[in-house]
Scaffold this motif. Structure first.
Motif, PDB file in Angstrom:
ATOM      1  N   ARG A 126       0.819  -1.208   0.000  1.00 12.18           N
ATOM      2  CA  ARG A 126       0.000   0.000   0.000  1.00 12.18           C
ATOM      3  C   ARG A 126       0.854   1.260   0.000  1.00 12.18           C
ATOM      4  O   ARG A 126       0.546   2.225  -0.690  1.00 12.18           O
ATOM      5  N   ASP A 127       1.932   1.256   0.771  1.00 10.69           N
ATOM      6  CA  ASP A 127       2.719   2.483   0.955  1.00 10.69           C
ATOM      7  C   ASP A 127       3.785   2.670  -0.121  1.00 10.69           C
ATOM      8  O   ASP A 127       4.233   3.803  -0.349  1.00 10.69           O
ATOM      9  N   PHE A 128       4.213   1.596  -0.754  1.00 10.98           N
ATOM     10  CA  PHE A 128       5.251   1.705  -1.787  1.00 10.98           C
ATOM     11  C   PHE A 128       4.726   1.075  -3.069  1.00 10.98           C
ATOM     12  O   PHE A 128       4.137  -0.011  -3.054  1.00 10.98           O
ATOM     13  N   SER A 129       4.959   1.755  -4.169  1.00  9.78           N
ATOM     14  CA  SER A 129       4.444   1.308  -5.456  1.00  9.78           C
ATOM     15  C   SER A 129       5.243   0.123  -5.980  1.00  9.78           C
ATOM     16  O   SER A 129       6.363  -0.158  -5.537  1.00  9.78           O
ATOM     17  N   ASP A 130       4.640  -0.565  -6.954  1.00 15.96           N
ATOM     18  CA  ASP A 130       5.355  -1.650  -7.612  1.00 15.96           C
ATOM     19  C   ASP A 130       6.646  -1.142  -8.240  1.00 15.96           C
ATOM     20  O   ASP A 130       7.685  -1.823  -8.205  1.00 15.96           O
ATOM     21  N   ARG A 131       6.605   0.063  -8.808  1.00 20.04           N
ATOM     22  CA  ARG A 131       7.784   0.643  -9.441  1.00 20.04           C
ATOM     23  C   ARG A 131       8.924   0.788  -8.436  1.00 20.04           C
ATOM     24  O   ARG A 131      10.080   0.476  -8.735  1.00 20.04           O
ATOM     25  N   ARG A 132       8.604   1.276  -7.231  1.00 17.30           N
ATOM     26  CA  ARG A 132       9.639   1.464  -6.216  1.00 17.30           C
ATOM     27  C   ARG A 132      10.179   0.123  -5.736  1.00 17.30           C
ATOM     28  O   ARG A 132      11.396  -0.029  -5.547  1.00 17.30           O
ATOM     29  N   ASP A 168      14.378  11.852  -0.064  1.00 15.22           N
ATOM     30  CA  ASP A 168      13.337  11.223  -0.860  1.00 15.22           C
ATOM     31  C   ASP A 168      11.968  11.622  -0.338  1.00 15.22           C
ATOM     32  O   ASP A 168      11.748  11.716   0.881  1.00 15.22           O
ATOM     33  N   PHE A 169      11.036  11.851  -1.268  1.00 18.22           N
ATOM     34  CA  PHE A 169       9.677  12.258  -0.920  1.00 18.22           C
ATOM     35  C   PHE A 169       8.684  11.350  -1.630  1.00 18.22           C
ATOM     36  O   PHE A 169       9.034  10.582  -2.533  1.00 18.22           O
ATOM     37  N   LEU A 170       7.424  11.490  -1.235  1.00 16.49           N
ATOM     38  CA  LEU A 170       6.305  10.796  -1.886  1.00 16.49           C
ATOM     39  C   LEU A 170       6.592   9.302  -1.985  1.00 16.49           C
ATOM     40  O   LEU A 170       6.602   8.710  -3.065  1.00 16.49           O
ATOM     41  N   ASN A 171       6.827   8.703  -0.783  1.00 11.92           N
ATOM     42  CA  ASN A 171       7.123   7.275  -0.708  1.00 11.92           C
ATOM     43  C   ASN A 171       8.293   6.886  -1.597  1.00 11.92           C
ATOM     44  O   ASN A 171       8.286   5.852  -2.269  1.00 11.92           O
TER      45      ASN A 171
END
Length: 762
Positions: free
Chosen positions: A188-194, A606-609
């Protein structure tokens, strides 16, 4: 009736037993002689020995059959038969052929040299179908490790004369299995991309035919699970779990779809921090002051381990050899915090008996042993042993390094076993490059990270470009005098022939150095440099300042550099700072006298998760001549396109506008401030493209002596530019394309709106 039936059965069984005994007695034969037929290489005595029945003995049919099975079980024969005759036994055999040669056909992706070592069958030995099948399976495993799950291996034989065969392994390589899609469920907090940037397995991209890590390797999945766990735990997600990893093959078996099913949980912060002790004579307050952890920080295992190590080091300094720090954590789900009590307890009185090292064929024992802060006879500290294991793996000398402990000669003794597998540490490289300062260049390089197994690094690089050439040799001993002291030696020979300069330069230098830590994240380097600097082929159209500096001088200088690195070694994964400062003092003999100071700082957040990265970089320097002599163009600063985008390298700063060919003279002072933001573009990730924006501010100014030339302006003049960057992940490295627009400039500055470089890590 029951009794009568029982008696009937008993009588029937008794009759059957008598009949069987009679048949067994009749089946026995007396072996007068054993005759062997059909054998060519194997002696009669060997076959008789396998049969187990000697002439003159008696044998039953069962014993003869057992002997026949032993003959076939030896693997030496294709067929075997035993017949009884009036005079004894006749054993007829057909020997298995011997292997004439072994070859592999159909392989293109994996060479014979890589596959033949896994084959156990050997020429001039008896051919075994079972061994050939095992070898085929081993070759198939090698292809599976190379992500070719559809590969087939078929062993075949070609019969030759004299009962010999050629063993052929026919290979159908198939297509490599690519990671078509890597996805995550439960995040939920981190995207698949990250998260895809965290794991080592990569998704098939635009350059899938070149990039190797987008192929499916099952063994890499376990490593990815650990990487994800470390990523989340370092950000306070103490309940994080990788529930399972599903890998599905496509119908064609040439692609996989990998799904990581995770449970993130909540991110916890550090709550109350306290210290307790079982020692009555220990100053608890002093240990509390030694902590570098505060309430409100994001919880991280590395943060706790770092403070435990800090307290245990202090305990050793205070004479408490067997003190252990036990972190006692109390969970507060209401405010998502974890209270931690660092309990100073008495550990068991266990000592290190010895450290055994195995598997190192080239690397000397002392290179591995010096990674241990513990030596034989010291108190056993499991945390120190684990840290030493991590340092051994971080050397990069070994493909695998296991460090385990076991009980020694007594209950209070521990033996540390180190098992390593060495890997190649040298490389020879050929290539080309292009940059603003050297133009196109051919590169030849050799490097060895573990020279003669001593842990020393050695490198030689030769670069020949259109505008300059560079030859460098460097050597480093990381444990000089057996301490954490790095001795370095660098030799360089550099020539320049810039198109935008009216002179050429030649610099030959030698520079020994010593580097050592001065704090947990700080390191100091002391260096000396002796150099012969020449300014030659000065054009008659050059500035009088350059003409006055023509000739060669000898420079002897002593300097130092201090670096504080909290960018990669810091405990906060979302922010970091790195600061370095250095000075060089020239005039210890030689013809040049000056003091040169430089500073560089990088701050990143780093920002926005962690989807967006903000970065600020500052660089500055100043050089001041001592005595009557001024600085020379070989010692002054020039701005390049990395420090000031939107402008050509070496085309900004003090310039003699009255010369026939006006050119930048360099400056005694420079400052550069750059702001950057990197972010995803929303394009399909397999393209490997991301973007960024930047704003650069810089200036180059100041000369010691303008030689009376009134047309030189060396005053401070700010330049600035803005633009955007395009990052492209390629097999040769992350390419960075900058599109810049100068905002503040001088009419004589040479603009450059586009440049292409290899992106670097800060």
């Amino acid at each position: 009736m029951v009794r009568v039936a029982s008696n009937g059965v008993r009588a029937a069984c008794l009759g059957l037993a008598v009949a069987v005994a009679g048949l067994a007695a009749q089946a026995q034969v007396r072996v007068g002689a054993v005759q062997v037929d059909g054998n060519q290489r194997i002696p009669d005595s060997t076959i008789v020995s396998l049969l187990g029945i000697q002439p003159g003995a008696s044998a039953t049919d069962g014993q003869i059959n057992d002997g026949l099975q032993r003959i076939m079980g030896s693997g030496l024969f294709e067929t075997a038969d035993v017949q009884t005759t009036g005079s004894g036994l006749v054993v007829t055999v057909v020997e298995r052929p011997t292997i004439n040669r072994i070859s592999i056909e159909g392989n293109e992706r994996i060479t014979d040299e890589a596959l033949l070592p896994v084959v156990t069958s050997t020429p001039r030995r008896v051919y075994s179908p079972q061994a050939a099948a095992t070898d085929a399976a081993a070759i198939a495993d090698a292809y599976n490790a190379a992500a070719r799950l559809s590969a087939t291996v078929t062993p075949k034989i070609i019969r030759r004369s004299d009962n010999r065969v050629d063993l052929i392994f026919e290979i159908g390589e198939g297509r490599p299995v690519e990671n078509e899609r890597i996805s995550f469920v439960g995040n939920r907090d981190f995207s698949d991309r990250r998260l895809r940037r965290v794991i080592d397995t990569k998704q098939a991209g635009f350059l899938r035919t070149i990039i190797g890590r987008d192929t499916y390797v099952p063994e890499r999945i376990d490593f990815d699970r650990q990487l994800l766990t470390d990523f989340y735990r370092s950000r306070g997600y103490v309940d994080f779990q990788v529930l399972n990893v599903a890998s599905e093959l496509s119908r064609e078996r040439d692609a996989t779809f990998i799904t990581f099913n995770v449970r993130e949980g909540q991110s916890f912060d550090v709550g109350q921090v306290s210290v307790s002790s079982e020692y009555a004579n220990l100053n608890v307050e002093a240990y509390r002051r030694a902590l570098r952890i505060r309430p409100g920080q994001t919880w991280s295992p590395s943060l706790i381990d770092e403070n435990i190590a800090r307290l245990e080091r202090k305990a050793l300094q205070d004479g408490f050899d067997f003190l252990r720090v036990d972190p006692r954590v109390t969970r507060n789900d209401r405010d998502l915090s974890l209270n931690v009590e660092f309990a100073l307890v008495r550990g068991p009185r266990v000592f290190v008996e010895r450290i055994d090292i195995e598997g190192n064929r080239t690397t000397l024992d002392r290179v591995i042993r010096r990674q241990f802060d513990t030596v034989e006879g010291d108190p056993f500290n499991p945390r120190e042993i684990r840290n030493a294991a991590e340092r051994i793996r971080a050397l990069g000398f070994f493909s695998n390094a296991d460090v385990e402990t076991r009980e020694g000669s007594s209950a209070d003794q521990v033996v540390v076993d180190v098992n390593v597998e060495e890997q190649a540490t040298g490389s020879l490289s050929f290539g080309g490059s292009f940059n603003d300062e050297s133009g196109f260049a051919l590169l030849i390089g050799f490097s060895e990270r573990n020279f003669l197994g001593r842990g020393q690094s050695l490198s030689f690089n030769l670069e020949s470009g259109t505008e300059n050439s560079r030859s460098t040799f460097s050597f480093a001993e990381p444990a000089f005098l057996g301490r954490d002291l790095t001795f370095g030696l660098r030799l360089a020979y550099i020539t320049s022939d810039y198109d935008n300069a009216t002179y050429d330069t030649t610099v030959a230098s030698i520079s020994p150095s010593l580097s050592f830590p001065v704090s947990e994240n700080g390191r100091l380097t002391l260096r000396y440099e002796a150099a012969r600097e020449e300014i030659v082929d000065v054009s008659t159209d050059a500035s009088p300042i350059i003409q006055a500096e023509e000739g060669d001088l000898f420079r002897s200088s002593l300097g130092y550099d201090y670096t504080l690195d909290l960018l990669r070694g810091g405990l906060n994964p979302n922010r970091g700072v790195r600061v370095s400062f250095g000075q060089e003092f020239a005039g210890l003999g030689g013809d040049v006298e000056y003091v040169k100071s430089s500073v560089r700082g990088v701050a990143q957040r780093d920002f926005l998760n962690e989807e967006v990265t903000l970065r600020a970089i500052f660089e500055g320097g100043t050089i001041s001549s001592i005595g009557d002599g001024g600085t020379r163009v070989t010692d002054r600063y020039f701005l390049n396109s990395r420090q000031l985008r939107g402008f050509a390298s070496r085309e900004v700063g003090p310039r003699d506008t009255g010369a026939a060919e006006p050119e930048v003279l360099g400056g005694n002072n420079f400052a550069s401030l750059r702001f950057e933001a990197d972010f995803p573009l929303g394009l399909p990730e397999e393209y490997g493209l991301s973007g960024g924006v930047f704003a650069d501010f810089a200036s180059l100014w100041g000369l010691d002596d303008t030689a009376g030339v009134a047309t030189v302006d060396d005053s401070f003049e700010l330049r600035s530019a803005v633009g955007f960057s395009l990052y492209w992940t390629t097999p040769i490295g992350p390419l960075k394309m900058n599109f810049a627009k100068p905002i503040q400039k001088n009419d004589l500055d040479v603009e450059k709106s586009f440049d292409l470089t290899i992106s670097t890590q800060f």
